[in-house]
Design an enzyme around this catalytic site. Structure first.
Site, PDB file in Angstrom:
ATOM      1  N   ARG A 115      -5.153  10.648   4.189  1.00 58.11           N
ATOM      2  CA  ARG A 115      -4.081  11.673   4.598  1.00 58.11           C
ATOM      3  C   ARG A 115      -2.907  11.649   3.293  1.00 58.11           C
ATOM      4  O   ARG A 115      -2.529  12.444   3.095  1.00 58.11           O
ATOM      5  CB  ARG A 115      -3.536  11.429   5.714  1.00 58.11           C
ATOM      6  CG  ARG A 115      -4.400  11.337   7.021  1.00 58.11           C
ATOM      7  CD  ARG A 115      -3.526  11.573   8.270  1.00 58.11           C
ATOM      8  NE  ARG A 115      -2.527  12.505   8.168  1.00 58.11           N
ATOM      9  CZ  ARG A 115      -1.440  12.534   7.842  1.00 58.11           C
ATOM     10  NH1 ARG A 115      -0.981  11.560   7.111  1.00 58.11           N
ATOM     11  NH2 ARG A 115      -0.856  13.819   7.758  1.00 58.11           N
ATOM     12  N   CYS A 164      -5.217  12.102  12.421  1.00 62.80           N
ATOM     13  CA  CYS A 164      -6.038  10.761  12.480  1.00 62.80           C
ATOM     14  C   CYS A 164      -5.801  10.281  13.791  1.00 62.80           C
ATOM     15  O   CYS A 164      -5.378  10.800  14.584  1.00 62.80           O
ATOM     16  CB  CYS A 164      -5.523   9.906  11.439  1.00 62.80           C
ATOM     17  SG  CYS A 164      -3.907   9.017  11.849  1.00 62.80           S
ATOM     18  N   ARG A 199      -0.180  14.162  12.717  1.00 64.05           N
ATOM     19  CA  ARG A 199       0.263  14.097  11.474  1.00 64.05           C
ATOM     20  C   ARG A 199       0.545  15.194  10.539  1.00 64.05           C
ATOM     21  O   ARG A 199      -0.114  15.739   9.641  1.00 64.05           O
ATOM     22  CB  ARG A 199      -0.689  13.149  10.583  1.00 64.05           C
ATOM     23  CG  ARG A 199      -1.092  11.852  11.272  1.00 64.05           C
ATOM     24  CD  ARG A 199      -0.011  10.877  11.523  1.00 64.05           C
ATOM     25  NE  ARG A 199       0.162  10.220  10.214  1.00 64.05           N
ATOM     26  CZ  ARG A 199      -0.145   9.232   9.662  1.00 64.05           C
ATOM     27  NH1 ARG A 199      -1.361   8.767  10.102  1.00 64.05           N
ATOM     28  NH2 ARG A 199       0.408   8.879   8.519  1.00 64.05           N
ATOM     29  N   LYS A 252       0.828  -1.244  -0.225  1.00 65.33           N
ATOM     30  CA  LYS A 252       0.013  -0.150   0.012  1.00 65.33           C
ATOM     31  C   LYS A 252       0.946   1.280   0.205  1.00 65.33           C
ATOM     32  O   LYS A 252       0.688   2.138  -0.890  1.00 65.33           O
ATOM     33  CB  LYS A 252      -0.859  -0.036   1.276  1.00 65.33           C
ATOM     34  CG  LYS A 252      -1.507   1.310   1.268  1.00 65.33           C
ATOM     35  CD  LYS A 252      -2.645   1.248   2.789  1.00 65.33           C
ATOM     36  CE  LYS A 252      -1.681   1.666   3.805  1.00 65.33           C
ATOM     37  NZ  LYS A 252      -1.351   2.779   4.365  1.00 65.33           N
ATOM     38  N   ASN A 253       1.897   1.191   0.674  1.00 60.69           N
ATOM     39  CA  ASN A 253       2.647   2.347   0.963  1.00 60.69           C
ATOM     40  C   ASN A 253       3.547   2.618   0.039  1.00 60.69           C
ATOM     41  O   ASN A 253       4.397   3.734   0.069  1.00 60.69           O
ATOM     42  CB  ASN A 253       3.091   2.528   2.472  1.00 60.69           C
ATOM     43  CG  ASN A 253       2.406   2.725   3.658  1.00 60.69           C
ATOM     44  OD1 ASN A 253       1.081   2.937   3.163  1.00 60.69           O
ATOM     45  ND2 ASN A 253       2.326   2.300   4.758  1.00 60.69           N
ATOM     46  N   ILE A 305       7.607   7.001  17.082  1.00 63.33           N
ATOM     47  CA  ILE A 305       7.200   7.965  15.777  1.00 63.33           C
ATOM     48  C   ILE A 305       5.801   8.728  16.161  1.00 63.33           C
ATOM     49  O   ILE A 305       5.971   9.812  15.768  1.00 63.33           O
ATOM     50  CB  ILE A 305       7.010   6.993  14.746  1.00 63.33           C
ATOM     51  CG1 ILE A 305       8.220   6.050  14.606  1.00 63.33           C
ATOM     52  CG2 ILE A 305       6.811   7.665  13.434  1.00 63.33           C
ATOM     53  CD1 ILE A 305       9.625   6.754  14.042  1.00 63.33           C
ATOM     54  N   ASP A 311       4.594   0.572  12.153  1.00 59.18           N
ATOM     55  CA  ASP A 311       3.535  -0.031  11.460  1.00 59.18           C
ATOM     56  C   ASP A 311       3.248  -1.386  11.982  1.00 59.18           C
ATOM     57  O   ASP A 311       2.136  -2.165  11.779  1.00 59.18           O
ATOM     58  CB  ASP A 311       3.281   0.081   9.972  1.00 59.18           C
ATOM     59  CG  ASP A 311       3.395   1.520   9.512  1.00 59.18           C
ATOM     60  OD1 ASP A 311       3.343   1.863   8.508  1.00 59.18           O
ATOM     61  OD2 ASP A 311       2.995   2.205  10.247  1.00 59.18           O
ATOM     62  N   ARG A 366      -8.695  -0.648   4.432  1.00 63.12           N
ATOM     63  CA  ARG A 366      -7.575   0.263   3.983  1.00 63.12           C
ATOM     64  C   ARG A 366      -6.568  -0.368   3.648  1.00 63.12           C
ATOM     65  O   ARG A 366      -6.120   0.105   2.679  1.00 63.12           O
ATOM     66  CB  ARG A 366      -7.613   1.531   4.864  1.00 63.12           C
ATOM     67  CG  ARG A 366      -8.802   2.247   5.267  1.00 63.12           C
ATOM     68  CD  ARG A 366      -8.779   3.379   6.031  1.00 63.12           C
ATOM     69  NE  ARG A 366      -7.581   4.074   5.460  1.00 63.12           N
ATOM     70  CZ  ARG A 366      -6.857   5.450   5.714  1.00 63.12           C
ATOM     71  NH1 ARG A 366      -7.103   5.562   7.184  1.00 63.12           N
ATOM     72  NH2 ARG A 366      -5.722   5.756   5.024  1.00 63.12           N
TER      73      ARG A 366
END
Ligand code: EPZ
Length: 441
Positions: A92, A116, A121, A22-23, A351, A329, A422
């Site tokens: 985002r 979020c 963010r 995804k990223n 983070i 993550d 998502r």
């Protein structure tokens, strides 16, 4: 169909194929804006976030054809450089269109992405970087407006902190700037290297991606002045020479290291035996090392990464850090493994300021976790978790609740599973193929 129901206690066994990342896919799709022609993508994951960025690009005027994991985007037809609030608030990462739009059209208007669940963010470093490249930035009525007189101009820019999408935004913008840009204190995630490789396939000239210093030589000076979006919209058939542009290419998306890590932790937590196929072990050093410290066996073979749960789950401390450190993550997922380990462990989230939302839900399932100082969690291992009704709050927290449901005694029902859709493709199908008793209801 907003819930997932799991009956836990079954060791996972079998093979699972990891989808495209995804990223990685999100910035790669945004990069199509830099090309006045078709870009073909393969291994695009079928996710809500991917649908969101495709809707945004179509709203700008790009044409998109999708066929399973193959996507063709032609951004030659983009006629506006304004990303509306309703589209940006859904995801985002929409901020990733800002750099490419202002680089190509000399103007962009993008809604400020709100915060979020996991944190505020901010995007201040994205904006400071664009200002360093000569953009004038203003923020009014919740929108970022970036304009340049002519083209962006190469410059040196130092990120106060490594930011993944900040590095990606600036790298994309600098490809069409005049002159050379050097970005320092960059994020080093594999998704950034993948984006640089793709941009170079499109004719950019980028070196250093994956290190803290990235050099981008702007494409040919001969491309003439950038026209403002209004001019190019009025003279749609104007010669493309007046707008700088990269060239069409075919781009394959790298595998999702966080999806892979999620399945590896689930295999270890359920004391199963799972072959993770299609993942890139090179991208997963931090995850693999921590899994081995927790007593799981992790073998890298020709077929894939084989993860077998250990007799005992040993506690080990976690500190999330920018790549190549342990990824934030994966923090929520790993915390579930530690919640049923022998001994105590400390999870230090460095983070994001609010990435322990899953803790309350895990406590409802019998986990013994206490939070101190906002970003430290003390996890005291318990013998087992017990199934309960829980609520997902953000993407990775929901993944941790699925793993908790897989190990818990009894039935777990997770609500608000749209969070998980998502970032995970067909998660209940993939787990059920590994023997889990899991269904959407
Ligand atoms: C990317 O988000 C990922 N998203 C996130 O994945 C991931 O958690 C994060 O990087 C960290 O690895 C995508 O790639 C689409 P950052 P990003 O900018 O780029 C601060 C998921 O679950 N910061 O690297 O938004 C920020 O507040 C998602 O897939 C500023 O202060 O994260 C944070 O503390 C969640 N100013 C730190 O930097 C800025 O201008 C790192 O954030 C930008 C960031």
């Amino acid at each position: 169909m907003d819930k997932i129901e799991i009956t836990g206690g079954i060791p996972l066994e079998g093979k699972v194929m990891i989808s495209g990342a995804k990223n990685a896919a999100l910035p790669l799709l945004a990069a199509s804006i830099l090309v006045q022609g078709p870009v073909d993508y393969t291994n695009i994951p079928n996710l809500m976030d991917i649908k969101s960025i495709k809707l945004l690009l179509e709203d700008l005027g790009a044409s998109i054809e999708s066929n399973g994991s193959k996507v063709r985007i032609n951004a030659a037809s983009i006629y506006k450089a304004e990303a509306e609030y309703d589209l940006v608030r859904k995801m985002r990462a929409s901020i990733l269109v800002l750099g490419p739009l202002v680089a190509r059209f000399g103007h962009a208007k993008v809604s400020l992405p709100g915060g979020c669940a996991i944190g505020a963010r901010p995007v201040d470093l994205h904006l400071k970087g664009l200002e360093a490249l000569g953009a004038t930035i203003s923020i009014e009525h919740g929108y970022i407006e970036a304009t340049t007189d002519g083209r962006l101009k190469g410059n040196e820019f130092y990120f106060d902190i490594p930011t993944v999408t900040g590095t990606e935004n600036l790298m994309m913008a600098a490809t069409l700037a005049t002159g050379t840009t050097v970005l320092r204190n960059c994020a080093r995630e594999p998704e950034i290297t993948a984006l640089a490789d793709a941009l170079n396939q499109m004719g950019a000239d980028i070196t250093g991606a994956g290190t803290a210093a990235i050099r981008i030589n702007g494409v040919g000076e001969s491309l003439g002045q950038t026209q403002s979006i209004l001019n190019s919209a009025n003279s749609r058939n104007s010669s493309t020479e007046s707008n700088p542009s990269l060239k069409p290419a075919t781009i394959n998306v790298i595998p999702d290291r966080i999806e892979a890590g999620t399945f590896m932790v689930a295999a270890a937590a359920t004391k199963g035996d799972v072959l993770i196929q299609g993942a890139e072990p090179e991208h997963m050093g931090g995850i693999i090392s921590k899994l081995r410290q927790s007593g799981a066996s992790v073998d890298i073979t020709e077929e894939g990464i084989r993860v077998k749960g250990g007799e005992k789950i040993k506690s080990t401390d976690i500190k999330t850090l920018p790549y190549p450190g342990f990824p934030t993550d994966m923090q929520a997922q790993f915390m579930v493994l530690m919640s049923i380990a022998e001994g105590n462990s400390v999870v230090h989230e460095t983070i994001f300021e609010n990435r322990f939302i899953h803790v309350n839900e895990l406590q409802r399932m019998g986990a013994d976790i206490s939070i101190s100082g906002g970003n430290y969690a003390m996890v005291r291992g318990v013998k087992s978790l017990s199934g309960a009704q829980v609520m997902a709050s953000d993407l990775r927290a929901s993944a941790s609740l699925v793993i908790a449901g897989l190990v818990a005694k009894g039935v777990t029902t997770i609500s608000r599973v749209y969070h998980i859709d998502r970032g995970y493709e067909s998660i209940e199908k993939k787990f059920s193929n590994l023997g889990a008793q899991i269904k959407r209801c």
